[in-house]
Design an enzyme around this catalytic site. Sequence first.
Site, mmCIF file in Angstrom:
data_model
loop_
_atom_site.group_PDB
_atom_site.id
_atom_site.type_symbol
_atom_site.label_atom_id
_atom_site.label_comp_id
_atom_site.label_asym_id
_atom_site.label_seq_id
_atom_site.Cartn_x
_atom_site.Cartn_y
_atom_site.Cartn_z
ATOM 1 N N SER A 76 -10.079 -0.346 7.120
ATOM 2 C CA SER A 76 -9.450 -0.180 5.800
ATOM 3 C C SER A 76 -8.732 -1.400 5.248
ATOM 4 C CB SER A 76 -8.470 0.996 5.829
ATOM 5 O OG SER A 76 -9.170 2.211 5.792
ATOM 6 N N LYS A 79 0.863 -1.175 0.000
ATOM 7 C CA LYS A 79 0.000 0.000 0.000
ATOM 8 C C LYS A 79 0.903 1.229 0.000
ATOM 9 C CE LYS A 79 -3.877 2.024 2.606
ATOM 10 N NZ LYS A 79 -4.741 1.908 3.799
ATOM 11 N N SER A 117 -9.786 1.942 2.937
ATOM 12 C CA SER A 117 -8.913 2.685 2.068
ATOM 13 C C SER A 117 -7.892 1.826 1.318
ATOM 14 C CB SER A 117 -8.148 3.738 2.877
ATOM 15 O OG SER A 117 -7.273 3.117 3.801
#
Lengths: 95, 507
Positions: free
Chosen positions: B198, B99, B174
């Site tokens: 997330s 990420k 997210s």
Amino acid sequence: MSLGPAEVAKIAYLARLAIRDEDVPAYARNLSAILELVAQMNAADTTGVTPMAHPLDMAQRLRPDTVSEPDQRAAFQAIAPRVEAGLYLVPKVIE
Amino acid sequence: MSLVPLSLTAEKNPWSTSLDSIAMHEKTIAQLSAGLAAGEFSSEELTDAFLERVRRYNPQLNAFITLTAETALAQARAADERRQRGEAGPLTGIPIAHKDIFCTEGVRTSCGSRMLDRFISPYNATVVDKLNAAGAVMLGKTNMDEFAMGSSSETSFYGPVCNPWDLDTVPGGSSGGSAAAVAARLAPGATGTDTGGSIRQPAAMCGITGLKPTYGRVSRWGMIAYASSLDQGGPMARTAEDCALLLGAMAGFDPRDSTSVDRPVPDYTAQLDRPLNGLKIGLPKEYFGEGLDGAVAQTVETAMAEYRKLGAETVEISLPNSQLAIPAYYVIAPAECSSNLARFDGVRYGHRCENPKDLLDLYTRSRGEGFGPEVTRRILVGTFALSAGYYDAYYLKAQQIRRLISDDFQRAFEQVDVIAGPTSPTVAFRLGEKVDDPITMYLSDIYTIAVNLAGLPGLSLPVGFVSELPVGLQFIANYFAEDRLLNVAHRYQQVTDWHLRTPLAFA
């Protein structure tokens, strides 16, 4: 709690965030809706409840006050917007 | 399957694909690890195959912000050499994606924001260092909601991520880029972070397995901070077994993170096969009430029936303060974000506006231009909540509610071993559907947020489909019981195949 455009402008100043004038009403609307959501907290009786700052109720660990990091000024300044002679440049603060 | 040992120095083995009944990208990390160990293919070949998939499919998905092909191939060759020396571990040579919230030395680390669009990190996050040390290969950096603030991966400066199951829907957020990449088989595993759901919510919406560990289990050093008392990094992969392998490498004490917990890391794969006989699963009645899609509820109930067949017992429990989790979160997270994001001032790194007329102008315009609308909203809410005269009514009150929520969980764990329920109240929603309505968007995390407030570990695994979109089941366990969560998910994955389904367009 509902916030008007003047209050949003004041909060934006505190947060050092420039917001375009035309966007202020939308932020006022959204922020008021969020604060309305947050106001649901008031339904809870929290008298005498100890606030929880850390999920594991642990104290912040301290480390010895010794130099542990190498000097990486050159690496850090390589990604700075403006530097000169090892210093970060900003607009003139004192006349 | 017959094996042909492949000399790493020899020409590419002409048999390596035809010998193999399952395509490389369809294999789990555990299977790929076995394939590498058996010499069926090299890490370089494997990495090349995944890089090729990213190049081919990413334009449809926008799951990656940055592809690091050259360093990936160099890491893969180093992994192959390490294997030849007999020093390979289970992740050596396995390609993964990070990420874009994890700092990666020499590689852009944008956090999905214009603010950091040109930020080349001078150092690695501890998680990145640890996965590098395990020999994992970084394919690239995945797309995400700006500064991890969002539930749909639509707030990214780099544009929205699409869900591989239906390109018109969101992948959740997210960590939506990581979830979409794993679901579309562009990477066998990825890192994510979870502040209010997330990791779990995008895992649910993309039909993969994702684990948010106990707060403090995985180092936050070099993981760009959003809400520091809630943020936690964790693995995202197809199976619980793969998550166990990744977590084993990611977890551990880090003196550079003052909230890191000094506690040995168990072998998370050791307990995977433990039978579920006698396991007590608590179903919070508050997680099955108003707001939950009926078909999602039905899918979760079907999964619970499967668990009963595996020997588990399900009992109704109550988490009476559940409805206070979202209100408390939207004080605590914005308050901490307004403080954390104060560091972006246009002076030392990150975006700086053109021709600032004075220092105040430099600060306000750099920040105003650098941050998108959702980040701006949360900074403003946090600034307000922490401003003079409001602290007790907002931040203190929210911290007291946090205690009530945590106490609810502890009472529940006196009765049950794990807690289960839907990960999210709906399947993936349509792109653009909620982006202008923050409150509706926030409700997507209604079942995940309380777990962060309490600091507990939580896992989402795929348990079926509604309208051809994946449904996630969430399990919550007590502190440091990640091994139990992985065991509970793994046993289910031994008797079901939801985690093996691949979106048709990416098969």
